[in-house]
Design an enzyme around this catalytic site. Structure first.
Site, PDB file in Angstrom:
ATOM      1  N   ASP A 191      12.478  81.803 -35.955  1.00  0.00           N
ATOM      2  CA  ASP A 191      13.172  82.631 -37.374  1.00  0.00           C
ATOM      3  C   ASP A 191      13.597  81.896 -38.663  1.00  0.00           C
ATOM      4  O   ASP A 191      13.829  81.318 -38.542  1.00  0.00           O
ATOM      5  CB  ASP A 191      14.827  83.318 -36.721  1.00  0.00           C
ATOM      6  CG  ASP A 191      15.135  84.060 -37.409  1.00  0.00           C
ATOM      7  OD1 ASP A 191      14.719  84.820 -38.602  1.00  0.00           O
ATOM      8  OD2 ASP A 191      16.822  84.260 -37.730  1.00  0.00           O
ATOM      9  N   ARG A 197      19.981  92.180 -34.000  1.00  0.00           N
ATOM     10  CA  ARG A 197      20.950  92.539 -34.139  1.00  0.00           C
ATOM     11  C   ARG A 197      19.153  93.998 -33.616  1.00  0.00           C
ATOM     12  O   ARG A 197      19.599  95.251 -33.419  1.00  0.00           O
ATOM     13  CB  ARG A 197      21.150  93.349 -34.379  1.00  0.00           C
ATOM     14  CG  ARG A 197      21.221  93.340 -36.210  1.00  0.00           C
ATOM     15  CD  ARG A 197      22.318  93.062 -37.421  1.00  0.00           C
ATOM     16  NE  ARG A 197      22.523  92.368 -37.407  1.00  0.00           N
ATOM     17  CZ  ARG A 197      23.491  91.364 -38.106  1.00  0.00           C
ATOM     18  NH1 ARG A 197      24.000  92.130 -39.208  1.00  0.00           N
ATOM     19  NH2 ARG A 197      23.361  90.425 -38.391  1.00  0.00           N
ATOM     20  N   LYS A 220      14.439  81.973 -45.299  1.00  0.00           N
ATOM     21  CA  LYS A 220      15.551  81.183 -44.861  1.00  0.00           C
ATOM     22  C   LYS A 220      15.307  80.171 -46.165  1.00  0.00           C
ATOM     23  O   LYS A 220      14.143  79.486 -46.139  1.00  0.00           O
ATOM     24  CB  LYS A 220      15.317  81.030 -43.862  1.00  0.00           C
ATOM     25  CG  LYS A 220      16.659  81.538 -42.536  1.00  0.00           C
ATOM     26  CD  LYS A 220      16.334  81.139 -41.142  1.00  0.00           C
ATOM     27  CE  LYS A 220      17.410  81.918 -39.969  1.00  0.00           C
ATOM     28  NZ  LYS A 220      18.784  82.366 -40.540  1.00  0.00           N
ATOM     29  N   ASP A 230      16.146  79.913 -31.079  1.00  0.00           N
ATOM     30  CA  ASP A 230      16.015  81.251 -31.218  1.00  0.00           C
ATOM     31  C   ASP A 230      16.125  82.075 -30.164  1.00  0.00           C
ATOM     32  O   ASP A 230      16.655  83.519 -30.633  1.00  0.00           O
ATOM     33  CB  ASP A 230      15.626  82.044 -32.715  1.00  0.00           C
ATOM     34  CG  ASP A 230      16.456  82.653 -33.391  1.00  0.00           C
ATOM     35  OD1 ASP A 230      18.162  83.124 -33.348  1.00  0.00           O
ATOM     36  OD2 ASP A 230      16.220  84.042 -34.370  1.00  0.00           O
ATOM     37  N   ASP A 282      16.741  88.755 -42.267  1.00  0.00           N
ATOM     38  CA  ASP A 282      16.930  87.723 -41.321  1.00  0.00           C
ATOM     39  C   ASP A 282      18.172  88.060 -40.430  1.00  0.00           C
ATOM     40  O   ASP A 282      18.383  87.581 -39.244  1.00  0.00           O
ATOM     41  CB  ASP A 282      17.419  86.623 -42.401  1.00  0.00           C
ATOM     42  CG  ASP A 282      17.499  85.521 -41.226  1.00  0.00           C
ATOM     43  OD1 ASP A 282      17.111  85.139 -40.709  1.00  0.00           O
ATOM     44  OD2 ASP A 282      18.138  84.409 -41.828  1.00  0.00           O
ATOM     45  N   LYS A 290      18.187  88.006 -26.501  1.00  0.00           N
ATOM     46  CA  LYS A 290      16.760  87.891 -28.146  1.00  0.00           C
ATOM     47  C   LYS A 290      16.041  86.882 -27.965  1.00  0.00           C
ATOM     48  O   LYS A 290      16.702  85.715 -27.688  1.00  0.00           O
ATOM     49  CB  LYS A 290      18.068  87.709 -28.854  1.00  0.00           C
ATOM     50  CG  LYS A 290      17.510  87.077 -30.338  1.00  0.00           C
ATOM     51  CD  LYS A 290      18.905  86.999 -31.242  1.00  0.00           C
ATOM     52  CE  LYS A 290      17.725  86.341 -33.092  1.00  0.00           C
ATOM     53  NZ  LYS A 290      18.860  85.928 -33.495  1.00  0.00           N
TER      54      LYS A 290
HETATM   55  N1  BES Z   1      19.226  83.712 -35.799  1.00  0.00           N
HETATM   56  C1  BES Z   1      20.241  83.575 -36.722  1.00  0.00           C
HETATM   57  C2  BES Z   1      21.630  83.181 -36.543  1.00  0.00           C
HETATM   58  C3  BES Z   1      21.623  81.681 -36.033  1.00  0.00           C
HETATM   59  C4  BES Z   1      21.648  81.273 -36.716  1.00  0.00           C
HETATM   60  C5  BES Z   1      21.332  81.433 -35.128  1.00  0.00           C
HETATM   61  C6  BES Z   1      22.486  79.422 -37.214  1.00  0.00           C
HETATM   62  C7  BES Z   1      21.512  79.640 -34.723  1.00  0.00           C
HETATM   63  C8  BES Z   1      21.978  78.993 -35.713  1.00  0.00           C
HETATM   64  C9  BES Z   1      20.276  84.871 -36.784  1.00  0.00           C
HETATM   65  O1  BES Z   1      18.888  85.802 -37.258  1.00  0.00           O
HETATM   66  C10 BES Z   1      19.988  85.235 -38.727  1.00  0.00           C
HETATM   67  O2  BES Z   1      19.616  84.416 -39.901  1.00  0.00           O
HETATM   68  N2  BES Z   1      21.524  85.941 -38.741  1.00  0.00           N
HETATM   69  C11 BES Z   1      21.994  86.200 -40.470  1.00  0.00           C
HETATM   70  C12 BES Z   1      22.318  87.720 -41.318  1.00  0.00           C
HETATM   71  C13 BES Z   1      22.402  87.585 -41.971  1.00  0.00           C
HETATM   72  C14 BES Z   1      21.137  87.767 -42.162  1.00  0.00           C
HETATM   73  C15 BES Z   1      23.574  88.731 -42.312  1.00  0.00           C
HETATM   74  C16 BES Z   1      23.196  84.781 -40.368  1.00  0.00           C
HETATM   75  O3  BES Z   1      23.993  84.493 -39.778  1.00  0.00           O
HETATM   76  O4  BES Z   1      23.029  83.929 -41.734  1.00  0.00           O
HETATM   77 ZN    ZN Z   2      17.558  84.844 -35.532  1.00  0.00          ZN
HETATM   78 MN    MN Z   3      17.555  85.999 -38.389  1.00  0.00          MN
END
Ligand code: BES
Ligand code: ZN
Ligand code: MN
Length: 535
Positions: free
Chosen positions: A286, A367, A293, A304, A363, A281
């Site tokens: 992000d 995936r 966010k 990220d 967000d 990835k």
């Molecule tokens: N890049 C983030 C995940 C992340 C969180 C990486 C904290 C490093 C530290 C990912 O793209 C994300 O935003 N995931 C969301 C998914 C949700 C929207 C289902 C999350 O984990 O909140």
């Molecule tokens: Zn991410």
């Molecule tokens: Mn994200």
């Protein structure tokens, strides 16, 4: 002895350091500082520190210090002695490495990093490390010491205008006995692995304005040229024409053009199978996209792209260590931004595989890009897949900062990786992928949704990826909690950790050597997954 220059590369190796190998007596090595390992051979509350050296002069020099109560042998402990009697060294440093019964190359690697980071702020530019005789053999011990020293020599403060170059310039490893050829290659391998982990850390450390998808692709290309890898970079048009609808759905919202980076390593004489496919990835920032966010902590989302950088570091090492196996790496690099062109919640996207995806939350973009990356890796002939991604906050809730999450659809493939983890010393914990979780990502309008609700978020993210690997053995590493360290440790600086680089190098070499993982019960494999001792 001449420092080993054979694998020294000028660009992007993180930190430069000369390595010297001495076979013989630690007491006779003239050096600024001689580091030796101390373990605790005592009972519960009564430490009994012992120096791991067969050298009688070293034992004698440390005797008085050990007789007092200031040395315990605990991991990370350092005790300095000036002008040690009977030694040619100016200083003697005792480095704690924990209980004698749990001592292994994992603790040894940390001890080397701890020694280096002890002298680094003191501007001592060179030192010697007495490698203890371990049951694992001198080669493995020397390699671990060199790896630990290179990793310890990295600091992330690159944009401080008053930054001083405090790096340690030379390490001498002292080994009592062993085959010269084996020891020499252990030094070279340790350097390649430590430098490759630092290469990854250097990329992850960069902020998003200095590490756009285009810049990441340039760095990949430069590295590939240096080490002799094939590197192809594709832009938006190619991504669209290949029908990578999931990858493009994220990329469409950003003004920065995306990059699909494909690295290929195919050595002479490699068998047609297995082919290892590494998918990373590479979200260089992000923001969350339209599902934006909160601003608190958003600056962290520059890391990220750590999964992508991991695969680049692994490929660098593979190109230099030359295992006899074909390896393909795919990095999906893009920003995730809100804009008038960005995808919106409710949109339906068609992935390269043909599966339709309802976007619930923009967000959950990692995936999406990985879905097309995994599918493409299979199309390019990968028979075994690994992806690495800072995928979910939920994995941090589940495992904290100590372990990365591993998901596997194949027990034998997991078992092989588990062996690699033991050697790398990296901590990861296996997570479940039961069919029950599949219902959570079912959509009313499309095949699947890109989020699975509040509970088990790391698992539903992995279930989503599983839809795109079909029956190919696959490992998914969720490194969201481990790719960036909030605190310093005695052996490694806070900041980008380079987690998973060493384990994946081990895995590639193991697969090349035909070491076959035996299929085991999931529970037994899970119990044993708790091995190693962190970074
Ligand atoms: N890049 C983030 C995940 C992340 C969180 C990486 C904290 C490093 C530290 C990912 O793209 C994300 O935003 N995931 C969301 C998914 C949700 C929207 C289902 C999350 O984990 O909140
Ligand atoms: Zn991410
Ligand atoms: Mn994200």
């Amino acid at each position: 002895m001449e420092p080993d220059k054979t694998t020294k590369l000028q660009i992007d190796s993180g930190v430069e350091m000369n390595t010297i190998l001495v076979q013989g007596n630690a007491a006779q090595v003239a050096t600024e500082l001689l580091a030796v390992v101390v373990v605790d051979a005592g009972e519960k509350d009564k430490p009994n520190p012992q120096v791991l050296s067969s050298d009688q002069s070293v034992q004698a020099a440390a005797k008085d210090l050990l007789a007092g109560c200031e040395v315990t042998g605990r991991v990370g402990e350092t005790t300095l002695l000036h002008r040690p009697q009977g030694l040619a060294a100016k200083r003697l440093l005792l480095v704690g490495a924990g209980k004698v019964e749990s001592f292994s190359t994992v603790e040894l690697r940390k001890a080397a990093g701890t020694a280096l980071r002890f002298l680094k702020p003191k501007s001592i530019k060179s030192f010697a490390f007495a490698v203890p005789e371990t049951s694992g053999g001198a080669g493995g011990a020397v390699r671990a010491v060199i790896e630990g020293a290179f990793v310890g020599n990295f600091d992330p403060d690159v944009y401080k205008s008053d930054r001083k170059d405090q790096r340690v310039e030379e390490i001498t490893v002292i080994v009592a006995s062993g085959d010269k050829g084996i020891l020499d290659s252990a030094v070279k391998e340790g350097r390649v692995i430590g430098e490759s982990q630092n290469f990854t850390r250097t990329l992850v450390n960069e902020p998003s304005n200095r590490m756009t998808p285009t810049i990441l692709a340039d760095r990949a290309q430069k590295m590939a040229e240096e080490v002799g890898l094939k590197c192809e970079v594709y832009g938006a048009e190619k991504i669209k024409s290949m029908k990578m609808g999931a990858f493009w759905s994220v990329a469409q919202g950003s003004d920065e053009p995306p990059a699909l980076i494909v690295l290929t390593y195919e050595p002479q004489g490699a068998p047609p199978k297995p082919v290892l496919g590494l998918v990373g990835k590479g979200i260089t920032f992000d923001s969350g996209g339209i599902s934006i966010k909160p601003s608190d902590g958003m600056e962290k989302m520059k890391y990220d792209m750590a999964g992508g950088a991991t695969m680049l570091g692994v490929m660098r090492a593979i190109a230099l260590l030359k295992p006899k196996i074909k390896v393909i790496a795919i990095v999906l690099a893009t920003e995730n931004m809100p804009s008038g062109k960005a995808q919106k919640p409710g949109d339906v996207q068609i992935a390269m595989s043909g599966k339709s995806i309802e976007i619930i939350n923009t967000d959950a973009e990692g995936r999406l890009v990985l879905a097309d990356g995994l599918h493409y890796a299979r199309q390019l002939g990968a028979t075994h897949l690994v992806d690495a991604a800072t995928l979910t906050g939920a994995i941090v809730v589940a495992l904290g900062y100590a372990n990365a999450g591993v998901f596997a659809n194949d027990d034998a493939w997991f078992e092989q990786f588990h062996q690699a983890l033991k050697r790398s010393g990296e901590k990861m914990w296996r997570m479940p992928l039961d069919p029950e979780y599949q219902e959570m990502i079912r959509s009313n309008i499309a095949d699947i949704m890109n989020t699975g609700g509040r509970w088990g978020g790391a698992i539903t993210a992995a279930m989503f990826l599983k839809e795109f690997v079909e029956d190919t053995p696959w490992l998914h590493l969720d490194i969201a909690g481990t790719a960036w360290m909030e605190d310093n440790k005695p052996w490694i600086a806070k900041g980008p950790s380079g987690i998973a680089v060493r384990s994946l190098i081990e895995l590639a070499r193991e697969v090349a050597n035909g070491a076959s993982g035996s299929a085991t019960g999931t529970q037994a494999a899970q119990n044993r997954a708790n091995s190693g001792a962190g970074l």
